[in-house]
Write a protein that holds these residues in place. Structure first.
Motif, short mmCIF file in Angstrom:
data_model
loop_
_atom_site.label_atom_id
_atom_site.label_comp_id
_atom_site.label_asym_id
_atom_site.label_seq_id
_atom_site.Cartn_x
_atom_site.Cartn_y
_atom_site.Cartn_z
N SER A 65 -36.99 8.04 29.69
CA SER A 65 -36.50 7.49 28.42
C SER A 65 -37.21 8.19 27.26
O SER A 65 -38.34 8.66 27.40
N ASN A 82 -37.01 7.17 36.22
CA ASN A 82 -36.16 7.18 35.03
C ASN A 82 -36.91 7.84 33.88
O ASN A 82 -38.13 7.75 33.78
N LYS A 124 -31.36 8.63 34.22
CA LYS A 124 -31.63 7.53 35.15
C LYS A 124 -31.69 8.07 36.58
O LYS A 124 -30.85 8.88 36.98
N ASN A 153 -34.98 4.76 24.72
CA ASN A 153 -33.57 4.94 25.09
C ASN A 153 -33.48 5.78 26.35
O ASN A 153 -34.18 6.79 26.49
N THR A 154 -32.61 5.38 27.27
CA THR A 154 -32.48 6.09 28.54
C THR A 154 -32.01 7.52 28.31
O THR A 154 -30.95 7.76 27.73
N PHE A 155 -32.81 8.45 28.77
CA PHE A 155 -32.48 9.87 28.69
C PHE A 155 -31.86 10.34 29.99
O PHE A 155 -30.90 11.11 29.99
#
Length: 512
Positions: A296, A294, A304, A300-302
């Motif tokens: 981020s 993942n 997945k 914050n998730t960039f």
């Protein structure tokens, strides 16, 4: 949070193409500012800038060992000019990378470089402040990606409240980009101002011809391990077409451990950014040559479950909010036998465009400038934008589609003629050209229905007064005295509320 886009790459094994001669694209402009003969650096040929800029002075820096492209510069002493523009003929809708380069060298006898603005088209691009780089013996460069909204593109410098000496420039490079590059950004609304472009883990800097679009890729290293890649990629398989050399090495980490990098190295202002990250599995191709993790950005998730193989992969964020230090973290899936890996990255700040000047107004103003033999020295670039840097004597509306509403050049000693195309300035309210040396006939102006004042007195106009002036519905003032006009004054001009002055100096008769 913005949409992130993924794009897969395919294995490529062809050798690099070797170029034996200096090469630039026919649609590129590379200027060595202040130079008189041009020069070749690496495999790029730079032209002298004298055909693109008639203002300013030039000088040569006498510093031993200085790169040729930094050894000359142009500086601008004209205090009355609102901006100093280079204008390039381009193709409307095409996309360009613009790079400006600055090396102060104490050209003005001082020790501190001047601070000033730079403008792309009608948008204030950035403040040029090269003090830190110069103190470290370095030059400075700025880059922006922009789409051409017309058939010309201007790159301008301008004084601001902090400018204590003279704006200057060492080089300008304008390189056409393929349509696919950065095509997830609406370049009708934004320009992309470059923050960083890095190849991770490599010591070498990458530029043309390895990058066919003349982009510069700087090396980025930290304390994380570096591994060489055993596979080549084909730039044509990327939307952004990064050079194959940007994948020669990667930053990675050990099994089960997240990979964290602080990139770009410095803090960022609170804004929105375009981020492109490039990955490639570095091991030799096999059924086991892949890894999943993942990504981020600042927690914050960039993206997945990013699957990175020897084919390569790139992910993009269009309008990512950032402020301060940026931390990119890659966290491996639990079953991964190897840690995450990253090869390269680009980041741009989204620069909202200032709007556009109505194209027909731009064309009309450019035509007017051609008919004037000695227009004000800053009549170049966008006539209206930025509003604080509009052409001398020109006032425009502050609206989404900017219009020219006033031209006031009284007493500027301008020579030349007034073209018929003045009639295309259909939002014009005031045309004040008194006290100059304009000659020829007064053109028809029946389309200037917003015109309130027309001052052409104390010139050398000849012929008759156009009958159509009497059709302008809100014209309230017309001054024509001290010209060489003859014939009959149109009877429609004798009406209540219109102040008309035609004498002395003409041979006019009133209607019977």
């Amino acid at each position: 949070m913005s949409l992130v886009i993924i794009f897969l790459l395919w294995f490529f094994s062809s050798p690099f193409v070797a170029l034996s001669q200096p090469t630039t694209s026919p649609q590129d402009f590379l200027l060595s500012c202040g130079d008189t003969v041009g020069l070749t650096t690496g495999r790029l040929k730079f032209l002298p800038d004298k055909d693109f800029q008639f203002l300013g002075n030039t000088t040569t820096l006498k510093q031993p060992g200085l790169l040729p492209i930094l050894s000359t510069l142009r500086f601008f002493t004209e205090l009355q000019a609102r901006k100093y523009c280079y204008v390039f003929n381009v193709t409307q809708g095409d996309k360009y990378l613009v790079r400006t380069t600055y090396y102060y060298g104490g050209f003005d006898g001082g020790t501190q470089p001047p601070v000033f603005d730079q403008i792309i088209g009608g948008t204030k691009w950035s403040i040029v402040d090269t003090a830190e780089d110069f103190a470290n013996g370095l030059s400075s460069y700025y880059e922006v990606v922009v789409a051409a909204v017309g058939n010309s593109l201007s790159v301008c410098l301008a004084r601001n409240n902090d400018t204590t000496s003279h704006p200057f420039i060492s080089a300008i490079e304008l390189s056409k980009l393929d349509d696919s590059l950065y095509n997830t950004t609406d370049l009708n609304k934004f320009a992309l101002s470059s923050i960083a472009r890095s190849s991770f883990g490599d010591d070498a800097r990458i530029s043309f011809p390895d990058d066919l679009f003349n982009r510069k890729w700087n090396s980025f290293k930290d304390l994380n391990p570096v591994e060489e890649n055993k596979n080549k990629v084909n730039p044509e398989d990327f939307w952004n077409k990064p050079p194959a050399k940007a994948f020669l090495s990667s930053i990675t980490t050990t099994k089960g451990k997240p990979l964290q990098i602080q990139w770009p190295p410095g803090p960022l202002p609170n804004s929105r950014y375009y981020i492109a990250l490039y990955f490639q599995e570095n091991r030799a191709p096999s059924p086991e040559s892949w890894r999943v993790f993942n990504v981020s950005v600042n927690g914050n998730t960039f993206f997945k479950d990013l699957n990175v193989t020897t084919n390569g992969v790139a992910v993009y964020g269009n309008e990512w909010p950032l402020s301060g230090q940026t931390n990119i973290t890659m966290t491996p899936r639990n079953d991964m036998p190897v840690g995450p890996i990253i090869s390269a990255g680009e980041i741009f700040q989204l620069l909202p465009l200032a709007g556009t000047t109505f194209p027909r107004d731009v064309a009309a103003m450019e035509e007017l400038a051609k008919h004037f033999k000695n227009p004000p020295i800053d009549w170049n670039g966008d006539p209206c934008l930025p509003w604080e840097n509009s052409w001398t004597g020109v006032t425009c509306t502050k609206s989404k589609h900017t219009r020219v509403v006033s031209i006031d050049l009284k007493g500027f000693e301008i020579t030349g003629t007034l073209p018929e195309s003045i009639g295309n300035l259909t939002a014009l309210k005031h045309l004040r050209l008194g006290g100059n040396k304009l000659w020829g006939q007064i053109p028809e102006m029946k389309t200037l229905t917003a015109l309130e004042t027309l001052h052409l007195e104390n010139n050398q106009f000849e012929g008759w007064i156009p009958q159509t002036l009497s059709q302008l519905p809100i014209l309230r003032e017309i001054f024509l005295q001290n010209n060489n006009l003859d014939g009959q004054i149109p009877d429609g001009l004798w009406k209540p509320g219109l102040n008309i002055q035609v004498s002395p100096g003409n041979r006019l008769t009133q209607p019977a």
